[in-house]
Design a protein around this motif. Structure first.
Motif, mmCIF file in Angstrom:
data_model
loop_
_atom_site.group_PDB
_atom_site.id
_atom_site.type_symbol
_atom_site.label_atom_id
_atom_site.label_comp_id
_atom_site.label_asym_id
_atom_site.label_seq_id
_atom_site.Cartn_x
_atom_site.Cartn_y
_atom_site.Cartn_z
ATOM 1 N N GLY B 432 0.836 -1.192 0.000
ATOM 2 C CA GLY B 432 0.000 0.000 0.000
ATOM 3 C C GLY B 432 0.866 1.235 0.000
ATOM 4 N N ALA B 433 0.467 2.174 -0.799
ATOM 5 C CA ALA B 433 1.280 3.361 -0.935
ATOM 6 C C ALA B 433 0.620 4.540 -0.253
ATOM 7 C CB ALA B 433 1.491 3.681 -2.414
ATOM 8 N N VAL B 434 1.408 5.518 -0.069
ATOM 9 C CA VAL B 434 0.874 6.737 0.531
ATOM 10 C C VAL B 434 0.515 7.692 -0.597
ATOM 11 C CG1 VAL B 434 1.294 8.583 2.146
ATOM 12 C CG2 VAL B 434 2.448 6.372 2.414
ATOM 13 N N PHE B 435 -0.709 8.047 -0.669
ATOM 14 C CA PHE B 435 -1.131 8.986 -1.698
ATOM 15 C C PHE B 435 -1.381 10.332 -1.042
ATOM 16 C CE2 PHE B 435 -2.451 4.845 -3.342
ATOM 17 C CZ PHE B 435 -1.756 4.843 -4.531
ATOM 18 N N SER B 436 -0.411 11.141 -1.085
ATOM 19 C CA SER B 436 -0.524 12.414 -0.384
ATOM 20 C C SER B 436 -1.657 13.245 -0.960
ATOM 21 C CB SER B 436 0.794 13.174 -0.481
ATOM 22 O OG SER B 436 1.143 13.350 -1.833
ATOM 23 N N GLY B 437 -1.716 13.280 -2.251
ATOM 24 C CA GLY B 437 -2.735 14.081 -2.906
ATOM 25 C C GLY B 437 -4.112 13.586 -2.537
ATOM 26 N N LYS B 438 -4.190 12.271 -2.526
ATOM 27 C CA LYS B 438 -5.480 11.687 -2.212
ATOM 28 C C LYS B 438 -5.899 12.086 -0.802
ATOM 29 C CE LYS B 438 -6.514 7.153 -1.647
ATOM 30 N NZ LYS B 438 -6.398 5.733 -2.068
ATOM 31 N N GLU B 439 -4.937 11.989 0.090
ATOM 32 C CA GLU B 439 -5.249 12.321 1.483
ATOM 33 C C GLU B 439 -5.702 13.760 1.603
ATOM 34 O OE1 GLU B 439 -5.400 10.052 3.751
ATOM 35 O OE2 GLU B 439 -4.747 8.619 2.218
ATOM 36 N N LYS B 440 -4.992 14.583 0.865
ATOM 37 C CA LYS B 440 -5.316 15.996 0.927
ATOM 38 C C LYS B 440 -6.750 16.232 0.455
ATOM 39 C CE LYS B 440 -3.206 19.059 -1.663
ATOM 40 N NZ LYS B 440 -2.037 19.532 -2.405
ATOM 41 N N THR B 607 2.852 14.361 -9.160
ATOM 42 C CA THR B 607 1.571 14.855 -8.698
ATOM 43 C C THR B 607 0.469 13.832 -8.954
ATOM 44 O OG1 THR B 607 2.346 17.032 -9.345
ATOM 45 C CG2 THR B 607 0.029 16.826 -8.778
ATOM 46 N N LEU B 608 0.450 13.365 -10.152
ATOM 47 C CA LEU B 608 -0.580 12.379 -10.491
ATOM 48 C C LEU B 608 -0.445 11.156 -9.601
ATOM 49 C CD1 LEU B 608 -0.694 12.498 -14.387
ATOM 50 C CD2 LEU B 608 -2.282 13.509 -12.761
ATOM 51 N N ALA B 609 0.783 10.761 -9.412
ATOM 52 C CA ALA B 609 1.009 9.543 -8.648
ATOM 53 C C ALA B 609 0.632 9.725 -7.195
ATOM 54 C CB ALA B 609 2.463 9.127 -8.757
ATOM 55 N N TYR B 611 -2.088 10.745 -6.333
ATOM 56 C CA TYR B 611 -3.510 10.425 -6.224
ATOM 57 C C TYR B 611 -3.745 8.940 -6.434
ATOM 58 C CZ TYR B 611 -4.499 15.387 -6.222
ATOM 59 O OH TYR B 611 -4.568 16.690 -5.877
ATOM 60 N N THR B 612 -3.187 8.467 -7.509
ATOM 61 C CA THR B 612 -3.409 7.066 -7.808
ATOM 62 C C THR B 612 -2.229 6.555 -8.631
ATOM 63 O OG1 THR B 612 -4.832 5.490 -8.939
ATOM 64 C CG2 THR B 612 -4.672 7.665 -9.899
ATOM 65 N N HIS B 613 -2.164 5.255 -8.691
ATOM 66 C CA HIS B 613 -1.118 4.689 -9.540
ATOM 67 C C HIS B 613 -1.666 4.128 -10.835
ATOM 68 C CE1 HIS B 613 1.999 4.228 -6.107
ATOM 69 N NE2 HIS B 613 1.858 5.464 -6.518
ATOM 70 N N ASN B 614 -2.929 4.325 -11.030
ATOM 71 C CA ASN B 614 -3.503 3.869 -12.293
ATOM 72 C C ASN B 614 -3.286 4.928 -13.374
ATOM 73 O OD1 ASN B 614 -4.398 1.416 -11.378
ATOM 74 N ND2 ASN B 614 -6.341 2.275 -10.623
ATOM 75 N N ILE B 615 -2.051 5.022 -13.760
ATOM 76 C CA ILE B 615 -1.682 6.077 -14.707
ATOM 77 C C ILE B 615 -1.116 5.426 -15.962
ATOM 78 C CG2 ILE B 615 -0.246 8.104 -15.089
ATOM 79 C CD1 ILE B 615 -0.044 8.303 -12.016
ATOM 80 N N GLU B 616 -1.541 5.936 -17.060
ATOM 81 C CA GLU B 616 -0.892 5.520 -18.298
ATOM 82 C C GLU B 616 -0.157 6.719 -18.857
ATOM 83 O OE1 GLU B 616 -1.983 4.148 -22.837
ATOM 84 O OE2 GLU B 616 -3.325 3.601 -21.222
ATOM 85 N N ALA B 617 1.109 6.557 -19.000
ATOM 86 C CA ALA B 617 1.898 7.652 -19.536
ATOM 87 C C ALA B 617 1.728 7.688 -21.043
ATOM 88 C CB ALA B 617 3.361 7.453 -19.184
#
Lengths: 210, 1279
Positions: B432-440, B607-609, B611-617
């Motif tokens: 499990g990762a820490v999603f700072s943006g998400k937390e914010k 920044t995107l990461a 929030y989530t790791h479901n990112i497609e570059a």
């Protein structure tokens, strides 16, 4: 007149052109004379001012042309030692080998006036020899095929691998079976010596052909 | 209508054929008379002028005034009068009435009414003939006539060379190569005509030209019209001018199109022509402006054209004659001179400024294109420009790729994919990762909407965010330059005013025309179907609207990105900077800043990461985020999320991003389009249908130029149109897969998942900038380097591929050698070839080998190569080996991004070795097989340093060579018995002493001078090479006695010495050998040898004497050269009593005995030394083989015949000589002669009554056969 060395511009090309042209004629003629193909596919043409036979089968002609096209770069660089037309029986055992042994003098003195006509004379003589070589050779068994081998000098094969002149028409290493002929008899046909080229043609013939 | 055609007709019709000589004489006589009469006439009249200089008329039929009167008028006013029509000389035909037939005939000629002459005289200057034309439909009004008139021109330029026409300007103007241009001639005329007050005249002129112009346009395709006009848009803002000049581009286009193919041949000429055009055009423009109310501008122009201005003309001429590009700036200067009001015309006003620029500046502008944007010194970049163009220097590829913008983008995308991958795997590992943006966001949400929690839970619906930075390069570039904000800004390498010098060989017009033609289909559609919207921005950027004769001087640096302000002005990404500068004069340019891009992109992804790791570059500035789960988890609306993300990005990067939101990737992307700039758009599912209906098809992914044009041909421009097509129709048109995709896309359906890791289809490296090879080797090494680059990338991606494709861009035949864009590829044909490997590889060497093979197979002219690309497809992951990939995956993200190449050394090493070893081994193998050398014997017992025979075959040609050359350097002193006493006596005293001393010395230390008991072959030195084993001469270094280098013979093992040969040796030699062997200390062999030698001596007493004498003589002859052969073993053995005894079975060696082995065959007395002979002869390139001096076959025949017929019993020595001769023939590769000689001998000897001869022949034959067998592997067939 002018003395040219091998390094001189496209000299190797000139030799290669002349030689490949000759080889094409010679191969056609050999195929005709040695009955590798039915005589029906051959037409009479004139080359070097003598009648020769040339196949008019497009595929065969293409094969010969392609082959020589691949030989040419070798000759240009003086890397071909021998060009061999091998006639093989049904089992792919060679029965006759027409060997064109080529060597090029390192230093060439070219007298352009006499050169070409002189070379043509020599080539003509060789062609004539081929056309009568059946007199000294035994008949071939039916169903013969032919192939062309090149004996290269030193490490020329390395480059051949790289420089594939025609795509998907690479050289392959000849089978021992194709090269080796048991109890071969050697019949020299012709030797020519000119300023640009020294070439001798001989036939190696299997003693027992059938 | 060609001149020839006319002439032919004329001669037929008028019956002039056959009277050529007479007519010519008559015409010239008449001309002479005319010239003579002219001054007289003028004197008489007193009102002479030069109005008609350069005009030659021919009066056809009845006229008023009469022909005679016209003749007089012409005399008076400087013209010429032809009694007979000459096509090449007569410029005008005067007639009042012509029959139809003659009209046809004279089509293309200037047929004018006589009033032209009278009115001109009245007006005091030559009027335009156009208004006086007899038939308005004739020449000058039709397009085709342009050519004819053009052809005619040389005549007019020919005339002025006559002294009578010494108009001050005619000189300078006429000889110009105006032949291609109608207009140019007209203009020239107008300028050289009387300048006093020809103002109205010129006005007429323009009218005329305008007529021409419009006519020609009518004859043109409509579609081409804008282009034709467009060419001059820049120079002429006036509408009038536009039309007036339409003819000019017309003409130039004409020549360009028709001459396109031969252009390279004419290259030296062509630019000048266009320059002449340009020049003339400027003159035109000037005059045009002068007829506008500004009279002072006319005054300005007047001098420039008449008196002092003829300087300008001569200037122009010099420009033409020198034809050097260096003169080109002069043109711009000219333009400036001639342009009275530069400010009125921004397009051209820029040109003079440009023209003043220094050459070097331009070089810099060019050269700096790919260089790092930091301004470089002039010298440096000009060096660069001069040095480049090969693309072969080491590292240029990596340099290229390290500077290439495209390359950056492409690699970054992979890197960010990797980045995302790494994030995911890391979070997985960490549980499990820490999603700072998400937390914010969570907190934020909790804060502000704590009350309305119920609003959040929605129907769970997939939600994709497409995050795209707004004009990424620009916004990054101006991050720290607030002064540029809100201004039109473009990121490009060009930082100058947008103009560069024209280069030799470049022909931008041609290229533009080419692209225009290529564009034509699309353009047509554009006009047909009102498809403004379907046009992608790229299409607009195509220079259809910007073709300009001056374009050569525009910068061809492409704009990587431009701000929205610039886009409003019509500037587009990918546009050439020069063009953009025209569109938007205050466009600011910002250099590339790759480091900043990297930073910004990284922080965006960070920044995107958060929030989530479901990112497609997708690229460095573009990413897809699958926010479905996130939204459900957070319970926020997509808009909120998007806003949060955007704010975050802005905060962290200082650049704005736009976000499109949709239920799938397609819709999200489309939403972004609407969101831009700096906005967000949520494309709700309920509005999708309405939204997408109006979208142009080109906005769908995968619909590029070609597909949209195809769709357009189907009548489809928007997605709504596309929806009308059935899926079967689409599949029929575009293939099953594409058809289905289209069908779904146009309905807003897209089931592609957001994939954090995309499967790669291919790995490639391509370079089509600055490729200028001159030699094949350069191309080869380039391919090798490119392969290395591919290898690097494949290793980076951890992939191997099977299919290798070589893509080559070749200059299109006829295209200019030097493209408009500096170092660019210009107009090219693309070729590609591919090869499928047996197994996947990522070895650069293997790839290079295959690529070079493909390259040769394509048979290309390297000089025309403009681009090279290598692509590897059919990829397979090489992830199987976790050790290679594991660590790189687990490393920190920054490391991954910064260190581009993860170390794969454990995997790379063996691979590289593979690549190395494989070819070499196969090479060795093939060479072994290719050669006809008899199958090599089992590994020799000698101390052969080579491990295998195959490799030895490859290498030994070199080593022995060395040895031999070394040996030849020193002088070999033969043994005393070998030296002719007379020669020795003739030597200078000191040398003689030295020689004698060396002998003495040798005798003193016999034991050392001869190699001890070791058999020669096992001696350490030479590898098997030329098996000269028994005869290798070695020089012993005797320190302190530099000159007394003695000769050391490696004696064969005594068992190898043929007693018969030994017996045949001269006495002295025998003694010498005996002592040598004695000294060897091999008592047994020695005893044996001596015993046999003695024995032999006894048996051949009668032979010995003559042999010695003869032999010696010959010996001396042969050994006069320093290339000395060893003594006895050379001599051919000779059977003693009966030749029959030495039957072939006995003499034949066990065929291919390797020389190495031979020394081991102890006690094998019958073993012949033929192979020794053979190899020996190979050593010395011998002269032509002769038999007793005879070379020609006829001589040899005579000799042989004499021999056989005169002698009853052949002497051994002679037979030996014959054998020797035959052997030499074999070695000389003259089998034919050998064959003839043998056959001749056979006939002679077998016919001979003596059976000895027959036996002698058998003996000779046997020996020859052995040699032949040795050399060719087969024996001669003697019938």
């Amino acid at each position: 007149m002018a003395t040219l060395t091998r390094q001189d511009l496209n000299f190797g090309q000139v030799v290669a052109d002349i030689l490949c042209e000759f080889l094409e004629v010679a191969i056609h003629l050999i195929l005709y004379v040695r009955d590798v193909y039915p005589s029906g596919i051959f037409q009479k043409r004139k080359k070097y001012n003598v009648p020769v036979q040339m196949s008019c089968h497009p595929d065969l002609n293409q094969y010969i042309q392609d082959t020589l096209h691949c030989v040419k770069p070798l000759i240009e660089k003086n890397e071909a030692e021998k060009v061999v037309v091998v006639i093989m029986d049904k089992e792919h055992h060679p029965v006759e080998r027409f060997v064109f042994e080529i060597s090029q003098p390192p230093l060439l003195s070219i007298n352009s006036e006499t050169l070409l006509s002189h070379v043509e004379q020599l080539l003509r003589a060789m062609i004539l020899k081929i056309s009568v070589c059946d007199a000294v050779l035994d008949n071939n068994p039916p169903g013969c095929t032919f192939t062309v081998l090149v004996h290269t000098r030193e490490a020329a094969t390395k480059n051949m691998e790289k420089v594939q002149v025609i795509k998907d028409f690479p050289w392959i290493v000849a089978d021992e079976q194709e090269v080796h002929m048991e109890e071969a008899k050697l019949i020299p046909l012709k030797t020519m010596t000119s300023d640009i080229l020294k070439m001798q043609l001989y036939v190696e013939e299997k003693t027992q052909k059938t | 209508m060609s001149r020839d055609g006319w002439r032919k007709k004329a001669s037929e019709d008028d019956g002039w054929a056959g009277r050529g000589g007479y007519m010519a004489a008559k015409i010239s006589k008449l001309e002479e008379q005319f010239q003579k009469d002219a001054p007289r006439e003028r004197q008489k009249d007193g009102t002479s002028s030069c109005i008609f200089s350069g005009v030659a008329i021919y009066v056809n039929g009845y006229t008023d005034p009469s022909a005679d009167e016209l003749r007089r008028l012409m005399m008076l006013h400087g013209g010429q009068f032809h009694l007979y029509y000459t096509h090449s000389k007569t410029t005008h035909i005067i007639a009042t009435n012509l029959p139809n037939r003659k009209i046809q005939e004279l089509k293309g000629e200037k047929v004018v009414r006589p009033e032209w002459i009278t009115d001109s005289i009245k007006a005091g200057h030559q009027l335009s003939y156009v208004q006086y034309q007899l038939y308005t439909k004739q020449k000058g009004l039709k397009f085709s006539s342009v050519c004819v008139r053009g052809k005619q021109d040389p005549s007019s330029s020919h005339e002025p060379s006559k002294p009578s026409l010494n108009h001050p300007q005619s000189d300078s103007i006429k000889p110009q190569p105006s032949h291609t241009q109608t207009l140019s001639r007209e203009v020239l005329k107008s300028t050289h005509a009387n300048h006093k007050d020809n103002f109205t005249e010129r006005r007429n002129h323009q009218l005329d030209v305008r007529l021409n112009g419009s006519c020609s346009i009518i004859s043109e395709e409509d579609a081409e019209r804008p282009r034709v006009n467009g060419i001059h848009d820049e120079d002429d803002d006036d509408d009038d001018d536009d039309k007036t000049c339409a003819l000019l581009p017309k003409g130039s286009q004409n020549t360009l199109l028709t001459n396109g193919d031969v252009h390279s041949v004419n290259a030296a000429l062509k630019p000048q022509d266009s320059f002449a055009e340009l020049q003339l055009h400027v003159v035109e423009t000037g005059s045009h402006q002068s007829h506008l109310p500004q009279t002072e501008s006319r005054d300005q122009e007047e001098p420039s054209c008449s008196s002092a201005g003829s300087k300008a003309n001569s200037h122009q001429r010099s420009l033409i004659s020198t034809a050097s590009p260096a003169k080109q700036p002069g043109l711009h200067n000219m333009q400036k001179d001639l342009h009275p009001k530069p400010t009125s015309n921004p397009g051209t006003s820029a040109a003079p400024q440009k023209g003043n620029l220094h050459d070097q500046t331009r070089v810099r502008l060019n050269g700096s294109h790919l260089m790092t944007p930091d301004s470089s010194t002039l010298a440096d970049s000009s060096n660069q420009a001069g040095r480049s163009g090969k693309g072969t220097e080491d590292g240029i590829i990596s340099e290229f790729f390290s500077h290439s913008r495209l390359h950056h983008i492409s690699t970054w995308r992979n890197e960010f994919s990797e980045y995302v991958n790494a994030l995911q795997s890391r979070s997985r590992a960490a549980g499990g990762a820490v999603f700072s943006g998400k937390e914010k966001l969570k907190k934020l949400k909790a804060n502000c909407s704590s009350g309305s929690l119920m609003a959040a839970p929605q129907v769970r619906q997939s939600c994709i965010l497409h995050v795209d930075m707004d004009c990424f390069f620009v916004s990054v570039g101006i991050r720290h330059r607030p002064n540029l904000k809100g201004k039109p800004v473009a990121v490009t390498s060009n930082r100058g005013p947008g103009r560069v010098a024209k280069r030799t060989g470049a022909n931008p017009q041609l290229e533009f025309q080419y692209y225009q033609r290529k564009q034509k289909p699309y353009r047509k559609e554009k006009t047909d179907g009102d498809l403004e919207m379907t046009l992608s921005p790229q299409r607009d950027e195509v220079p259809s609207n910007g073709v300009d004769l001056d374009l050569a001087a525009l910068s061809m640096a492409e704009i990587a990105s431009c701000s929205y302000e610039a886009r409003q002005a019509g500037v587009r990404n990918g546009m050439f900077f020069g063009r953009a500068k025209q569109l938007c004069p205050d466009l600011q340019s910002v250099p590339y800043d790759f480091q900043a891009y990297k930073e910004v992109a990284l922080s965006m992804y960070e920044t995107l990461a958060s929030y989530t790791h479901n990112i497609e570059a997708l690229s460095c500035d573009e990413a897809l985020v699958d926010a479905t789960n996130l939204l459900v988890e957070l319970g926020v609306t997509p808009d909120d999320l998007a806003r949060a993300i955007r704010e975050d990005i802005r905060e962290k990067t200082g650049c704005s991003a736009s976000v499109g939101i949709g239920s799938n990737i397609l819709l999200a992307r489309m939403g972004t389009r609407k969101a831009k700039p700096n906005g967000q758009y949520f494309l709700r599912s309920e509005e999708v249908d309405d939204f997408i209906r109006d979208q142009p098809v080109s906005s769908l992914p995968g619909v590029g130029r070609s597909m949209s044009s195809k769709l357009t041909s189907l009548g489809v421009s928007t997605c709504g149109d596309l929806q009308q097509l059935s899926i079967s129709r689409l599949q029929r048109e575009f293939g099953p897969r594409t058809g289905q995709t289209l069908f779904r896309f146009c309905r807003g359906l897209d089931d592609r998942p957001v994939r954090s890791e995309k499967e790669r289809k291919s790995v490639s490296a391509e370079m089509n900038y600055n490729i200028r090879f001159t030699q094949v080797e350069e191309a080869e090494s380039f391919l090798t380097n490119l392969s290395k680059e591919v290898q690097k990338r494949m290793e980076g991606a951890g992939l191997k591929g099977r299919r290798i494709t070589l893509k080559v861009m070749m200059r299109k035949p006829g295209a200019p050698v030097e493209p408009a864009k500096y170092g660019g590829h210009g107009i090219c044909d693309n070729f590609a070839r591919s090869v499928l490997l047996a197994q996947p590889t990522d070895s650069g060497q293997l790839i290079a080998a295959e690529a070079i093979k493909l390259f040769y197979a394509m048979k290309l002219d390297v000089k025309d190569m403009r681009g090279v690309g290598l692509q590897v497809q059919q990829l397979e992951g090489s992830y199987a080996d976790p050790s290679g990939q594991g660590p790189s995956r687990g490393r920190s993200i920054k490391d991954l991004l910064l260190a581009k190449q993860p170390a794969h050394s454990p995997r790379k090493e063996p691979l590289a070795q593979d690549g190395l070893s494989e070819p070499s081994s196969s090479r060795a193998f093939s060479s072994n097989q290719e050669r006809v050398t008899p199958p090599s014997s089992p590994p020799s017992t000698s101390s052969d340093p080579m491990p295998g025979t195959s490799k030895g075959g490859l290498h030994h040609p070199h080593t022995p060579n060395h040895v031999r050359t070394y040996l030849n350097v020193s002088i070999e002193v033969p043994s005393p018995s070998q030296v002719d006493q007379s020669v020795l006596e003739a030597l200078p005293l000191d040398i003689r002493k030295q020689v004698e001393q060396s002998w003495r010395h040798r005798e003193e230390q016999p034991s050392t001078s001869f190699h001890p008991s070791t058999p020669p072959r096992t001696s350490s030195s030479p590898p098997p090479g030329p098996s000269l084993g028994t005869l290798v001469l070695q020089l012993q270094n005797q320190p302190g006695q530099p000159c007394t280098t003695g000769i050391i013979l490696e004696l064969p093992d005594f068992s190898q010495v043929d007693p018969e040969v030994f017996a045949a040796l001269p006495r002295e030699l025998q003694d010498e050998l005996c002592s040598a062997y004695r000294n060897k200390g091999n008592a047994q062999a020695q005893a044996q040898a001596q015993g046999s030698a003695v024995e032999q001596k006894k048996t051949f007493p009668q032979l010995k004497q003559p042999v010695v004498g003869k032999l010696k003589r010959r010996y001396k002859k042969r050994n006069a050269s320093p290339a000395k052969k060893g003594p006895s073993p050379l001599k051919k053995l000779f059977p003693e009593n009966s030749p029959a005894k030495s039957s072939p079975s006995k003499t034949l060696p066990l065929p291919p005995i390797h020389p190495d082995l031979k020394t081991e065959n102890v006690q094998c007395l019958s073993s012949p030394s033929t192979d020794v002979l053979e190899t020996l002869s190979k050593l010395n390139p011998r002269p032509v083989p002769t038999l007793a001096g005879a070379y020609e076959f006829s001589d040899i025949r005579t000799l042989l015949s004499e021999w056989v017929t005169t002698i009853s019993e052949p002497m051994e020595e002679d037979i030996l000589q014959v054998v020797k001769y035959c052997t030499e023939l074999v070695e000389d590769k003259d089998l034919e002669k050998l064959y003839l000689v043998i056959k001749y001998m056979k006939r002679l000897m077998q016919q001979s009554s003596e059976s000895v001869w027959s036996m002698a022949f058998d003996f000779i034959l046997d020996n020859v056969q052995v040699v032949v067998q040795q050399t060719y592997g087969s024996t001669l067939k003697i019938t």
